[in-house]
Design a protein around this motif. Sequence first.
Motif, PDB file in Angstrom:
ATOM      1  N   HIS A  33      -2.357   6.556  -1.405  1.00 47.50           N
ATOM      2  CA  HIS A  33      -2.950   5.613  -0.443  1.00 47.50           C
ATOM      3  C   HIS A  33      -3.309   6.342   0.848  1.00 47.50           C
ATOM      4  CE1 HIS A  33      -2.245   2.969   3.140  1.00 47.50           C
ATOM      5  NE2 HIS A  33      -3.264   2.375   2.560  1.00 47.50           N
TER       6      HIS A  33
ATOM      7  N   GLU B 198      -3.779  -4.479   0.271  1.00 45.58           N
ATOM      8  CA  GLU B 198      -5.198  -4.116   0.246  1.00 45.58           C
ATOM      9  C   GLU B 198      -5.841  -4.610  -1.044  1.00 45.58           C
ATOM     10  OE1 GLU B 198      -5.523   0.006   1.159  1.00 45.58           O
ATOM     11  OE2 GLU B 198      -7.677   0.101   0.852  1.00 45.58           O
TER      12      GLU B 198
ATOM     13  N   VAL C   4       0.818  -1.223   0.000  1.00 43.52           N
ATOM     14  CA  VAL C   4       0.000   0.000   0.000  1.00 43.52           C
ATOM     15  C   VAL C   4       0.852   1.273   0.000  1.00 43.52           C
ATOM     16  CG1 VAL C   4      -2.090  -0.979   1.028  1.00 43.52           C
ATOM     17  CG2 VAL C   4      -0.304  -0.052   2.513  1.00 43.52           C
TER      18      VAL C   4
ATOM     19  N   SER D 141      -1.898  -1.673   8.197  1.00 41.29           N
ATOM     20  CA  SER D 141      -2.239  -2.175   6.858  1.00 41.29           C
ATOM     21  C   SER D 141      -1.042  -2.114   5.920  1.00 41.29           C
ATOM     22  CB  SER D 141      -3.391  -1.365   6.260  1.00 41.29           C
ATOM     23  OG  SER D 141      -4.535  -1.496   7.067  1.00 41.29           O
TER      24      SER D 141
ATOM     25  N   ASP E 126     -13.782  -2.903   0.672  1.00 50.30           N
ATOM     26  CA  ASP E 126     -12.357  -2.694   0.951  1.00 50.30           C
ATOM     27  C   ASP E 126     -11.900  -3.706   1.994  1.00 50.30           C
ATOM     28  OD1 ASP E 126      -9.810  -1.678   1.377  1.00 50.30           O
ATOM     29  OD2 ASP E 126     -10.495   0.054   2.535  1.00 50.30           O
TER      30      ASP E 126
ATOM     31  N   ASP F  68      -8.255  -4.871   4.074  1.00 47.52           N
ATOM     32  CA  ASP F  68      -6.855  -4.543   4.352  1.00 47.52           C
ATOM     33  C   ASP F  68      -6.175  -5.704   5.055  1.00 47.52           C
ATOM     34  OD1 ASP F  68      -7.613  -2.083   3.478  1.00 47.52           O
ATOM     35  OD2 ASP F  68      -7.072  -1.002   5.306  1.00 47.52           O
TER      36      ASP F  68
END
Length: 166
Positions: free
Chosen positions: A108, A118, A102, A115, A134, A136
């Motif tokens: 991002h 993703e 990410v 996280s 979404d 993560d």
Amino acid sequence: MHEITAHDDLSIDKAEFYARLGGDVEAILTGERDWIANTANCAAILFHALREINWAGFYFLQGEELVLGPFQGKPACVRIALGRGVCGAAGAQKRTQVVPVVHEFPGHIACDSASKSEIVLPLLSGDRLVGVLDIDSPILNRFDEADAAGLQAIVDCLLGASDLPV
Ligand code: SME
């Protein structure tokens, strides 16, 4: 309440895992068409069934923004402009985003510093964007095309089983 497919069953491959999980989702949505209730139960199923994830939930399109919907995990940013971050990219392009790292994704948005990778799927009713799903993960490179395909089947089931917001 329906039992959820075990997240730690490493004896099955991803396609089989998602086939079973799709059955769990279908079972829990049967007889209920409320959009908020169904997305809330989907977020709970995904959060508890998937290994090595730290957030699973929905953002819904309102005007030009994605607004936080039902989720499981730490509190998250509430509003994301279309085109911003991974969620905004998935929404604007109407295409699933699989992001292995990410911190290398332009723009991002870090809601939870844990996280590291993703996946975001657009929720589409025909060509109309309704929102995004979404998920993560705290590990790098958690998601691949098998996750994208398995989650797409779950999203399709959710969209077909629910009365969508107008
Ligand atoms: N990381 C997302 C923001 C939402 S949170 O991860 C829950 C993004 O960049 O769009």
